[in-house]
Design a protein around this motif. Sequence first.
Motif, PDB file in Angstrom:
ATOM      1  N   UNK A  17      68.369  52.135  15.541  1.00 45.76           N
ATOM      2  CA  UNK A  17      69.781  52.430  15.824  1.00 45.76           C
ATOM      3  C   UNK A  17      70.445  51.230  16.499  1.00 45.76           C
ATOM      4  N   UNK A  18      69.749  50.643  17.459  1.00 43.02           N
ATOM      5  CA  UNK A  18      70.265  49.460  18.179  1.00 43.02           C
ATOM      6  C   UNK A  18      70.468  48.284  17.227  1.00 43.02           C
ATOM      7  N   UNK A  19      69.521  48.066  16.293  1.00 47.76           N
ATOM      8  CA  UNK A  19      69.668  46.956  15.334  1.00 47.76           C
ATOM      9  C   UNK A  19      70.959  47.137  14.529  1.00 47.76           C
ATOM     10  N   UNK A  20      71.169  48.353  14.020  1.00 51.01           N
ATOM     11  CA  UNK A  20      72.363  48.591  13.199  1.00 51.01           C
ATOM     12  C   UNK A  20      73.637  48.514  14.026  1.00 51.01           C
ATOM     13  N   UNK A  21      73.584  48.968  15.277  1.00 48.08           N
ATOM     14  CA  UNK A  21      74.776  48.927  16.128  1.00 48.08           C
ATOM     15  C   UNK A  21      75.100  47.499  16.583  1.00 48.08           C
ATOM     16  N   UNK A  22      74.065  46.722  16.873  1.00 56.29           N
ATOM     17  CA  UNK A  22      74.257  45.356  17.376  1.00 56.29           C
ATOM     18  C   UNK A  22      74.438  44.325  16.262  1.00 56.29           C
ATOM     19  N   UNK A  23      73.709  44.517  15.161  1.00 52.28           N
ATOM     20  CA  UNK A  23      73.691  43.485  14.121  1.00 52.28           C
ATOM     21  C   UNK A  23      74.102  44.004  12.748  1.00 52.28           C
ATOM     22  N   UNK A  24      74.500  45.276  12.681  1.00 54.68           N
ATOM     23  CA  UNK A  24      74.912  45.864  11.409  1.00 54.68           C
ATOM     24  C   UNK A  24      76.418  45.940  11.271  1.00 54.68           C
ATOM     25  N   UNK A  25      76.840  46.572  10.182  1.00 52.18           N
ATOM     26  CA  UNK A  25      78.272  46.673   9.911  1.00 52.18           C
ATOM     27  C   UNK A  25      78.841  47.871  10.659  1.00 52.18           C
TER      28      UNK A  25
END
Length: 257
Positions: free
Chosen positions: A121-129
């Motif tokens: 979730x953090x990856x998508x929130x920090x580095x995702x669209x």
Amino acid sequence: MNMLEVFVSSLEEFQPDLVVLSGLHMMEGQTKEMRQKRLLEAVASISDIPMGVPVHLELASMTDPELMSAIIHQQVFPLVNSVGLNEQELLFLTQAASGPHASLASWNGVPDVGVVSDIVFWILKEHGRTPGKASDLTRIHFHTLAYHLLVTVDGYWANQVAAVAAGARVAGTQACATQTIDASRVFLKAPLEFATSKMEEASTVSLNPHEPVSEWHRDGVTFHYTPVLVCKDPLRTVGLGDAISAEGLLYSEIYPH
């Protein structure tokens, strides 16, 4: 890396529906300067992939936190639509980028679903669209021996139930080298009940054999979880992650944006 440039220059000719990239971990043996140069060249090549062709990056085991950090931050993650990774790569990624649960030294048995979902979730929130972020990353396919988790930013992907189930099925058939799942040669190792997060108020999911794919939502991100029927005496394990991600992608649908 020259092969990547040749490959990208030929895309117009054979017009693929999807591009799958791997091999960034092979830069580990190079000097820092050479690695930096190669990574920038890779980024330039990925940027040349025609708009509208989704790109999936399959990660592999790494030991150099600087390289992992560079892959996350130096424009590789924002350029790809989808990432595939296992529990070693996920934990190393959060340690290298000081993400959630970064203090966890190693997994104790089957990776905790709540911990995994927090990091993804953090990856998508920090580095995702997500709002205010110029990134194409909207999908992460996490695979470990006992279960798989397909996590997507809402509004970009469809058919996730079939995709995550197909990835789990191929894990069982390929490891056992059978055409279909042989019930006598597989067993269930996944938790029968788990919390969906370790960081915030979480729901508890119980495994339902009649509907093995569980779904939950978290702030514009949807999680699809399925247990894996694990092969008791595996014959093939090399390339299993690639087969899982490829099968999942085969069943995935991306909305044109």
